[in-house]
Design an enzyme around this catalytic site. Structure first.
Site, short mmCIF file in Angstrom:
data_model
loop_
_atom_site.label_atom_id
_atom_site.label_comp_id
_atom_site.label_asym_id
_atom_site.label_seq_id
_atom_site.Cartn_x
_atom_site.Cartn_y
_atom_site.Cartn_z
N SER B 123 57.68 49.32 99.84
CA SER B 123 56.97 49.94 98.80
C SER B 123 55.42 49.35 99.00
CB SER B 123 57.28 49.79 97.56
OG SER B 123 57.07 50.51 96.61
N ASP B 187 60.77 60.47 100.27
CA ASP B 187 60.10 59.19 99.76
C ASP B 187 58.50 59.78 99.39
OD1 ASP B 187 59.03 57.01 98.76
OD2 ASP B 187 59.53 55.73 100.53
N HIS B 317 63.35 56.99 98.18
CA HIS B 317 62.42 55.38 98.29
C HIS B 317 63.23 54.31 98.21
CE1 HIS B 317 58.85 53.15 98.12
NE2 HIS B 317 59.15 52.46 96.92
#
Lengths: 537, 627
Positions: B123, B187, B317
């Protein structure tokens, strides 16, 4: 693989749809047509300017841009295909700046034009207000549906006169509007950056009669399953031309369908393959034409270097390049000379003719940008090469080049330079050495040749009538005055005084006619003052 | 799986990076791990809105220009504009790389022991890893690429960090290959930065809470997530379509007008992106193609799937664990120009199909590769002209210059009067070369050359040779036609961009190992001459010919008409620079001191007192004695 211009057309279409600009415009159009009661929209600054003519407009100041909406009454059937002709010299013409050298007049859709002129006072006020907005970097959208959109287009064209290239360009968005321009205006706008300020939203079901009025700008053509954006007006005509279909299109529905189509995966091909092929071919031609012009400018510099060198070598053998070229034409010998004529000169002529053509296609204000870019090299070219064209001309036994033999592109180049140089030309240094100077008046040698012809006539014609003789003698006097002026202004190249030059030939003859009558010029020549002409002091 | 294809990154390294990235969740800023000769730094991601968009930043996408002094390579060399990055990510990096931090000390230690460093993160930790890698490249690697090991950067579901200049600069320096970004199909995070801050502000905090892997309260279905997903994808579509239109260059004027009404995210993919399907991993390094894929891989294939995607865009994600675990069993393919040329669109088409890219989407990706092919072809066209460039330059160097020198005034002065046939020949060659270099300039300005071209050493060296040899002729031509009188000084009005770009390219390769920028070097040198108040001097020397050795003659021409008292500072600066220029080969000392040289003639007229203290005194005297 799908052709790239079809991909671009649909990518551009999607971009227009996802931009949200259509919705913003359309919602304000709905508002002006169906005003909500007790409207307290704080962004609405000028509300409702109801005119006798029925034209209305509103300004909405949104956060990101300012929106101007035009609304017009439904179009009257009987006048729907009337047109109004406007000429560049008409006092009543609000659009003289759009005219080009090739198209000094064009016609507009009469109903739209009348509505536009009927509101000219308030529209003038609106113009100055919008210019302020544009100067503060805030973009402006001008929009309208049906005839309202046609007026919006006219208004945008008018606004564009005063928008400098550094300012943000406005965008005019119309929905199902009648076309307003004839073929001339279409041609003018096709070569103009102004063309980029128009987005016409049309439903694919609509058929527009295109026998007199022609499309310009970019079209967003809406199908059930998607949309395409096309600028190529030939393709637009191919796709939309047909018997006029007055069936009202509800653009609220069209826009909603477009939103839906953005999410769907259906990738139907919307434009027929042959239309795409046409678009590609024309785009390629256009790019080529434009790229070539800039790329070739450099080749032209090389050719000019050759001719510059040619001029220098001529001077060394005491003959100006004008006379050398003339003799070489009569008795071609060296390869270098032949190359100058057949290769460099003809390439240069071809190139500059095409530049002038390109400029003449454009509306005046666009053309001036291009002119400035080519100004100095164009002027250099004219002063350097036109004497060689003159040499060819007189060698063929013709006369009066300036009035009857001169190529149009030289006239235009001189005209442009005259207009622009007022802004640029600085005080010339008095002491400057003139040996590299090109004679300002590129028709100088034509004057010399014509004067030689006059002398010849005077000398050879037996029993000439007195009045004829008088006319010819006056011509000689005029020429002498002209000569003296350009010498005192230091606008002529010292090369003309080289021993073998046509001008010196003229002088020898003129001297005989003149006898002992003294003048500035005869003194200048007789006392050999010309030998120091143009030397740095 | 053939991971070797990913320039020095193998499956083990990816697995180790992922594990380290997970460990970083629990740390304050980063987690360090050593694996053999490799040191891994994994950065902690943040899931607060302030860490995605710097609160004080008022621009629509939270962007900021990179500091030129700290990141001298991160710009376009010719045009000079700096790369843009996300300010929040950059601020976070600045905290981490402060010399007082343990991170800084650890990097120094690893560098000292010549260990390879891998920067990684999940991330926004990946965004930090990307910037940390750039920082390492600029601070260490570039100073001595033969000694310091190449870094690696492995990210998992990282948001985009920089703009097209960022990506261009990495490409130009041949650094793109160090960056590998893994993206699971739906994602949302790699797409977030393509959306306008204003349009997602409301829903962002909630979504970030859902994206946080340490947050146990993951909800399945949620209106706010759907709204967020739809907004991000709409903006992504706008960016992708606009970029495509710009790339393929159609309807330029209309696109320009339209674009001025749009707020377009500046962020673009940089480095290699690895997308994953059931059967394979697909690596893509073409930034334009990746941008299209970011949009088209996240579209639903039917109505039913459509409603599920917003949730999947969050869940994906969290699915890098599965990706890493299943990696070993998957095929690995490169979706690149090489493959494109090898079998056209066949295999690429089927991989895109597996990634759920629609027919139309495939065309966009392929068109992006087609544009790359054109850039490569443009470069080849230019390379074909090298022999001609070399030939013309050699003629000037080996024929023209020596002949002029024999006449005791250098080629500058000979060309200025242009009385010999050789001067004419030189003029033709000057015009021919200008044509070639202007063409290159045009292509480079329009981005129609590969990124690597602008930084290529061979090209920069050729352009330098061209600039040093031919710019004096352009200056001579400018003054022969007295353009300085009617247009203005050469440096202000007449210097062609082809020389400015060539100068910047040269300065770039000379100065980058020192991590310095040309302006600083120049002004340092000027200050060293002690000519007076810094600010006044800077004002006097703004756009003077002393900025660059090949403009030496332009400065001489400007100075020679003016009284000494008026231009004392400029005369002294020119003299002060000359020694360095001669050593570097910018100015030919065999030319300028010749008897007939304009420079020498002018210098002789300077006041006696000045000449007595001039650093050139020896030179001028030597020449006099020698003759």
């Amino acid at each position: 693989m799908e052709s790239s211009s079809s991909l671009k057309g649909s990518a551009l279409g999607k971009l227009v749809v996802t931009s949200g600009l259509l919705h913003s415009s359309w919602s304000k159009i709905l508002e002006i047509h169906n005003p909500p009661y007790s409207n307290h929209d704080p962004g609405l600054q000028v509300s409702k300017k109801k005119k006798d003519s029925g034209l209305e407009f509103q300004i909405h100041r949104e956060e990101k841009f300012t929106l101007v909406v035009f609304s017009a009454p439904p179009i009257c059937r009987s006048s729907s295909s009337d047109s109004t002709l406007l000429h560049v010299k008409d006092k009543e013409n609000p659009f003289p700046f759009l005219c080009s050298e090739n198209n000094p007049s064009f016609s507009l859709h009469t109903p739209a034009f009348n509505l536009f002129t009927s509101a000219s006072t308030s529209l003038t006020y609106l113009k100055s207000e919008l210019l302020q907005t544009l100067k503060s970097e805030k973009p402006v959208i001008i929009t309208g549906a049906a005839l309202g959109g046609s007026v919006a287009s006219l208004y945008t064209l008018w606004l564009l006169e005063t928008i400098e290239p550094t300012l943000k360009r406005p965008l005019c968005i119309t929905f199902g509007s009648p076309l307003i321009a004839d073929a001339s205006l279409q041609q003018i706008l096709e070569n103009s950056v102004r063309n980029s300020c128009f987005l016409h939203v049309v439903s694919a079901q609509t058929r527009i009669k295109m026998d007199f009025f022609k499309p310009f700008g970019t079209f967003l053509i809406c199908f059930d399953s998607g949309c395409v954006c096309i600028e190529d007006h030939v393709a637009v005509t191919e796709l939309l031309n047909g018997v006029h279909d007055s069936g009202l299109v509800d653009y609220s529905q069209v826009l909603n369908r477009l939103d839906q189509s953005m999410l769907s995966l259906a990738d139907s091909r919307l434009i027929p393959e042959d239309v795409i092929k046409g678009i590609e071919k024309r785009a390629e031609m256009k790019n080529l034409r434009f790229d070539m012009m800039f790329k070739k400018l450099n080749d032209m510099k090389i050719s000019m270097a050759y001719i510059e060198w040619y001029k220098k070598t001529c001077k060394e053998v005491k003959i100006g390049y004008y006379d050398r070229f003339k003799t070489q034409l009569a008795f071609p010998s060296k390869e270098f000379d032949i190359n100058i004529k057949n290769h460099h000169k003809s390439e240069l002529n071809r190139f500059w003719k095409s530049v002038v053509e390109e400029v003449e296609r454009r509306p005046q204000s666009d053309a001036s940008i291009l002119k400035r870019r080519f100004l100095f090299s164009g002027n250099n070219y004219r002063r350097m090469i036109e004497p060689l064209d003159i040499a060819e001309y007189y060698l063929e036994g013709r006369k009066e080049y300036r009035t009857t033999g001169r190529s149009h592109h030289y006239v235009m180049l001189e005209k442009w330079f005259g207009m622009e140089s007022i802004l640029i030309e600085k005080e010339r240094c008095k002491k400057r050495d003139l040996s590299d100077l090109l004679t300002f008046d590129s028709c100088f040698w034509a004057e010399v040749e014509d004067s030689l012809i006059v002398i010849n006539q005077l000398n050879t014609t037996v029993g000439m009538r007195d009045d004829v003789r008088e006319v010819l003698t006056r011509k000689l006097v005029e020429f002498e005055g002209y000569m003296w002026e350009i010498i005192t202004k230091r606008e002529v190249s010292p090369e003309i005084f080289l021993e073998e030059s046509s001008f010196m030939k003229w002088w020898k003859e003129y001297k005989k006619i003149k006898g002992f009558n003294s003048s500035y010029l005869t003194e200048f020549m007789n006392t050999r003052k010309y030998e120091s002409y143009g030397k740095s002091q | 799986m053939a991971f070797e294809a990913l320039a020095g990154i193998n499956g083990d390294l990816i697995t180790t990076s992922w594990i380290a990235s997970k460990k970083a969740y629990q740390t304050e800023r980063y987690h360090k791990e050593e694996a053999g000769t490799v040191v891994i730094f994994a950065f902690r991601p943040s899931f607060t809105a302030e860490d995605l968009f710097a609160p004080a930043n008022i621009s629509s996408f939270g962007e900021i220009k990179m500091n030129r002094v700290q990141f001298p390579c991160m710009r376009k060399i010719g045009k000079g504009d700096e790369a843009t990055v996300n300010e929040a990510f950059l601020r976070n990096l600045e905290v981490i790389i402060d010399p007082r931090t343990s991170f800084y000390a650890s990097v120094e230690m690893s560098v000292g022991s010549r260990k390879q460093i891998v920067f990684t993160g999940h991330s926004s930790g990946g965004a930090t890893a990307i910037l940390a890698t750039v920082w390492y490249l600029e601070k260490y690697f570039i100073r001595n690429p033969n000694v310091y090991p190449e870094p690696r950067c492995v990210t998992f579901g990282a948001p985009l960090v920089g703009d097209s200049i960022f990506s261009h600069a990495l490409g130009r320096e041949n650094w793109s290959r160090f960056f590998v970004n893994f993206v699971t199909r739906f994602d949302i995070v790699p797409r977030i930065m393509l959306a306008r801050k204003a349009s997602i502000e409301q829903t962002l905090p909630h979504v970030l809470g859902q994206l946080d892997p340490t947050n146990p309260s993951f909800q399945e279905s949620d209106q706010r997530i759907t709204e967020f997903y739809t907004t991000v994808m709409r903006d992504t579509s706008t960016v992708a379509n606009q970029a495509f239109c710009e790339l393929t260059g159609s309807a330029e004027a209309f696109l320009e007008t339209l674009s001025s009404f749009l707020e377009l995210s500046p962020y673009r993919p940089a480095g290699t992106f690895v997308f994953s399907t059931e059967k394979r991993l697909v690596a893509v390094n073409n930034s334009d193609a990746i941008l299209q894929m970011l949009f088209y891989t996240s579209q639903a294939s039917d109505e039913q799937e459509w409603s599920l995607i917003p949730v999947r865009s969050i869940r994906d994600h969290h699915s890098y664990e599965e990706l890493v675990q299943s990696m070993g069993m998957k095929l690995f393919n490169h979706l690149d120009l090489h493959q494109f040329l090898l079998d056209g669109q066949n295999s690429i088409g089927s991989w895109l199909n597996e990634l759920g890219v629609s027919t139309r989407g495939r065309q966009y990706v392929l068109a992006a590769l087609e544009e790359e092919k054109k850039r490569v072809e443009n470069q080849k066209k230019i390379e074909n002209k090298w022999p001609q460039i070399v030939k013309e330059l050699s003629w000037i160097e080996n024929e023209y210059k020596p002949k002029c020198q024999a006449h005791k005034n250098g080629y500058y002065d000979s060309f200025k009067v242009s009385n010999e046939e050789n001067d004419f020949k030189a003029n033709v060659k000057r015009a021919q070369l200008a044509g070639i270099f202007d063409e290159v300039l045009g292509l480079s300005k329009k981005g129609q050359l590969p990124d690597e071209f602008e930084g290529g050493r061979d090209w920069i060296e050729l352009a330098t040779r061209y600039r040093r040899l031919i710019e004096p002729l352009d200056i001579a031509n400018y003054h022969r036609h007295l353009k300085n009188e009617d247009t203005g000084p050469y440096m202000k009005r007449g210097r062609p961009n082809r020389y400015i770009y060539a100068q910047r390219g040269y300065e770039h390769i000379i100065l980058k190992p020192q991590g310095r920028i040309a302006e600083d070097v120049f002004w340092n040198k000027v200050n060293g001459l002690n000519l007076g108040l810094k600010q006044e001097i800077q004002e006097i020397l703004k756009k003077s010919g002393s900025e660059c050795g090949s403009c030496f003659w332009a400065e001489v021409e400007e100075l020679k008409g003016k009284p000494y008292e008026e231009v004392e500072v400029r005369v002294k600066t020119l003299e002060g620079m000359l020694g360095g220029w001669i050593t570097a080969g910018e100015v030919d000392d065999k030319e300028i001191f010749l008897e007939g040289s304009t420079f020498r003639k002018w210098w002789i007229t300077l006041p006696e007192n000045h000449k007595l203290h001039s650093p050139l005194r020896e030179h001028m005297m030597d020449e006099i004695r020698a003759t």
